[in-house]
Scaffold this motif. Structure first.
Motif, short mmCIF file in Angstrom:
data_model
loop_
_atom_site.label_atom_id
_atom_site.label_comp_id
_atom_site.label_asym_id
_atom_site.label_seq_id
_atom_site.Cartn_x
_atom_site.Cartn_y
_atom_site.Cartn_z
N GLN A 138 0.84 -1.20 0.00
CA GLN A 138 0.00 0.00 0.00
C GLN A 138 0.87 1.26 0.00
O GLN A 138 0.58 2.23 -0.71
CB GLN A 138 -0.91 -0.01 1.23
N TYR A 141 2.48 1.54 -3.44
CA TYR A 141 1.47 1.96 -4.41
C TYR A 141 1.32 3.48 -4.41
O TYR A 141 1.34 4.13 -5.46
CB TYR A 141 0.15 1.28 -4.07
N GLU A 144 4.37 5.10 -5.99
CA GLU A 144 4.42 4.95 -7.44
C GLU A 144 3.48 5.94 -8.13
O GLU A 144 3.80 6.49 -9.19
CB GLU A 144 4.07 3.52 -7.84
N VAL A 189 -1.19 2.54 -12.19
CA VAL A 189 -0.57 1.92 -11.03
C VAL A 189 -1.64 1.12 -10.31
O VAL A 189 -2.70 1.67 -9.97
CB VAL A 189 0.04 2.97 -10.07
N ARG A 191 -2.53 -2.10 -7.35
CA ARG A 191 -2.07 -2.98 -6.26
C ARG A 191 -3.02 -4.15 -6.14
O ARG A 191 -4.24 -3.98 -6.19
CB ARG A 191 -2.04 -2.24 -4.92
N VAL A 196 2.48 -4.87 -6.50
CA VAL A 196 2.21 -3.59 -7.16
C VAL A 196 2.62 -3.69 -8.63
O VAL A 196 3.74 -4.13 -8.94
CB VAL A 196 2.98 -2.43 -6.49
N THR A 198 2.94 -1.46 -12.17
CA THR A 198 2.93 -0.14 -12.81
C THR A 198 3.11 -0.33 -14.31
O THR A 198 4.11 -0.87 -14.76
CB THR A 198 4.06 0.77 -12.27
#
Length: 237
Positions: A138, A141, A144, A189, A191, A196, A198
């Protein structure tokens, strides 16, 4: 029965001082020297490591295989390498990336350039810090998303929620001038549990060709990101 003068004097002296001082400084007739008895202090309980939930995902898929060949052909026509170019990683179980790029030459109608990149991150639980793998993901995330928003030179940056992809997802759109051309970007992005993903997709038109629309790039990026997230989930079943 008469009390001796010294003893009477001592009793009166103790009665004249505060109660707390009497306890500490005035002894009884038992012959004690007034020193408080030493009491054993309880030893502090041994500290225990916080209990955290184990990480859901224990591995990552090959980043270059998270997207189907049909997806690569649609998003990156004329890709130099359909198998993608893998990024270097010292721990393939925790991080990895893969990219594709290609120029679709349409002759007098101009050319379309596309670049696609997928990055995968996975986090283990850390009992020493009391942090689960999902909590660490988290945090990653959010970082990012902030990183995509803070891309150097980015213009007209916009963010929006991307429901239906993993546990949570955000799309970041912007334009960026490179090599005297305006590139259109769509970064997703996402999660899923302690992982995660991207995905960045961008493109531009050359030789008079129109630039791709942000809406079209975003739609394609969202579909690809959903596919990549599904690959992470599938390899851990």
């Amino acid at each position: 029965m008469h009390r001796s003068a010294p003893r009477l004097t001592r009793i009166l002296a103790c009665a004249a001082v505060p109660v707390m001082l009497v306890v500490a400084g005035c002894s009884s007739d038992s012959g004690s020297d007034g020193a408080p008895e030493a009491s054993a202090s309880p030893s502090p309980a041994a500290k225990k490591s916080p209990s955290v939930a184990p990480a859901k995902f224990t591995q990552l898929p090959d980043p270059c295989s998270v997207l189907a060949q049909k997806t690569i052909e649609d998003l990156v026509p004329g890709a130099k390498s359909k198998g993608g170019t893998a990024g270097k990683s010292s721990d393939a179980a925790s991080r990895g990336s893969c990219s594709w790029n290609g120029l679709d030459d349409n002759g007098v109608k101009g050319s379309q350039y596309r670049w696609l990149d997928v990055s995968l991150l996975r986090y283990d639980s850390d009992s020493s810090l009391g942090v689960s793998g999902e909590q660490r993901a988290q945090q990653s995330y959010a970082k990012e998303v902030d990183k995509a928003k803070a891309t150097e030179g980015a213009k007209s940056v916009k963010t929006s929620a991307a429901p239906g992809i993993g546990s949570e997802a955000t799309t970041v759109n912007y334009t960026l001038n490179k090599t005297d051309e305006d590139f259109v970007y769509a970064t997703v992005v996402a999660r899923t549990a302690n992982g995660v993903v991207t995905l960045t997709y961008n493109g531009t038109g050359y030789a008079g060709a129109k630039n791709p629309s942000s809406a079209d790039l975003t739609e394609a990026a969202l579909k690809a990101a959903k596919e990549a997230v599904a690959s992470v989930e599938s390899v851990n079943k």
